[in-house]
Design a protein around this motif. Structure first.
Motif, PDB file in Angstrom:
ATOM      1  N   MET A 124       0.848  -1.184   0.000  1.00  0.00           N
ATOM      2  CA  MET A 124       0.000   0.000   0.000  1.00  0.00           C
ATOM      3  C   MET A 124       0.885   1.236   0.000  1.00  0.00           C
ATOM      4  N   PRO A 125       0.449   2.313  -0.668  1.00  0.00           N
ATOM      5  CA  PRO A 125       1.204   3.563  -0.564  1.00  0.00           C
ATOM      6  C   PRO A 125       1.332   3.960   0.905  1.00  0.00           C
ATOM      7  N   GLY A 126       2.548   4.258   1.325  1.00  0.00           N
ATOM      8  CA  GLY A 126       2.796   4.596   2.715  1.00  0.00           C
ATOM      9  C   GLY A 126       3.503   3.506   3.497  1.00  0.00           C
ATOM     10  N   ASP A 127       3.539   2.282   2.964  1.00  0.00           N
ATOM     11  CA  ASP A 127       4.273   1.211   3.646  1.00  0.00           C
ATOM     12  C   ASP A 127       5.729   1.608   3.888  1.00  0.00           C
ATOM     13  N   GLU A 128       6.272   2.342   2.928  1.00  0.00           N
ATOM     14  CA  GLU A 128       7.684   2.720   3.017  1.00  0.00           C
ATOM     15  C   GLU A 128       7.964   3.722   4.132  1.00  0.00           C
ATOM     16  N   LEU A 129       6.944   4.322   4.700  1.00  0.00           N
ATOM     17  CA  LEU A 129       7.139   5.302   5.767  1.00  0.00           C
ATOM     18  C   LEU A 129       7.626   4.652   7.061  1.00  0.00           C
ATOM     19  N   LEU A 130       7.367   3.356   7.205  1.00  0.00           N
ATOM     20  CA  LEU A 130       7.891   2.602   8.344  1.00  0.00           C
ATOM     21  C   LEU A 130       8.124   1.175   7.865  1.00  0.00           C
ATOM     22  N   ALA A 131       9.178   1.039   7.062  1.00  0.00           N
ATOM     23  CA  ALA A 131       9.427  -0.230   6.373  1.00  0.00           C
ATOM     24  C   ALA A 131       9.730  -1.370   7.329  1.00  0.00           C
ATOM     25  N   GLY A 132      10.384  -1.094   8.445  1.00  0.00           N
ATOM     26  CA  GLY A 132      10.787  -2.153   9.364  1.00  0.00           C
ATOM     27  C   GLY A 132       9.835  -2.382  10.507  1.00  0.00           C
ATOM     28  N   ALA A 133       8.553  -2.107  10.314  1.00  0.00           N
ATOM     29  CA  ALA A 133       7.583  -2.256  11.395  1.00  0.00           C
ATOM     30  C   ALA A 133       7.527  -3.694  11.896  1.00  0.00           C
ATOM     31  N   GLU A 134       7.528  -3.860  13.210  1.00  0.00           N
ATOM     32  CA  GLU A 134       7.447  -5.194  13.797  1.00  0.00           C
ATOM     33  C   GLU A 134       6.002  -5.678  13.911  1.00  0.00           C
TER      34      GLU A 134
END
Length: 212
Positions: free
Chosen positions: A41-51
């Motif tokens: 989804m657009p925006g996933d890259e804003l916190l790529a390493g989310a746990e």
């Protein structure tokens, strides 16, 4: 003593079932299809390493343009969150869920910061692509919340994705935190998604009558 041991064993088994892999997936993916869960989804890259990542969804019998106004007016002292206001306000979030579209809160733009209560962290608008994607990121960068609106059989699939960086803690404390956070967030977000659905569907303009 035997009764105590049996009770503790039963409680442990119940907790294992309630937080087993199948249950945990249900908490985190309620209403979403496997394809929606796996899709970028657009925006996933804003916190790529989310746990911690949850993807939840609902079908709305209204077009994306009719759903969008309810999303952009969300927030403290704005349109609320369409969930259990009394729970939100126990934490001082000042949520009062609106039953109508509020014109004064429709001009949301990238860079706007919405507070979560008087003392809560700000949520900055990172993507505002009407009426397709709305994404927020917390001021401390540990939480990204994305809404995607996808045309679906004359209506909309509203997909909500949370990406969270879990604070450093001992494994036991992290597990307990997740066991509370994940089911709790499902309860609140399910109510929110259904609240948006019900409002968008009931607020549609009546079709114009065509003279015979």
């Amino acid at each position: 003593m035997n009764l105590i041991i049996k009770g503790l064993t039963g409680a442990a088994l119940l907790a294992a079932v309630a937080y087993g892999p199948a249950a945990r997936r249900w908490y985190l993916t309620f209403g979403a299809t496997p394809e929606e869960v796996d899709a970028a989804m657009p925006g996933d890259e804003l916190l790529a390493g989310a746990e911690l990542v949850s993807t939840r969804a609902v079908t709305i019998d209204a077009p994306p343009a009719a759903v969008w106004p309810w999303l952009v007016q969300m927030g403290s002292n704005r349109g609320g969150a369409y969930t259990y206001d009394w729970i939100e306000n126990l934490f001082g979030l000042e949520m009062h869920s609106a039953e109508r579209i509020l014109p004064q809160f429709q001009q949301l733009a990238v860079g706007d910061v919405l507070p979560l209560g008087a003392d809560g962290p700000g949520m900055r608008v990172e993507i505002c692509d009407r009426p397709r994607t709305l994404a927020f990121r917390s001021a401390d960068g540990t939480w990204v919340w994305i809404f995607g609106l996808y045309p679906h059989r004359g209506g909309t699939r509203l997909v909500s994705r949370n990406r969270i960086a879990v604070p450093k803690a001992s494994p036991g404390r992290r597990l307990v935190s997740r066991m509370v956070l994940e089911p709790g967030s499902l309860i609140m977000e399910r109510k929110m998604l259904n609240g948006i659905r019900d409002r968008a569907e009931s607020y549609l303009p009546e079709p114009e009558l065509v003279p015979a």
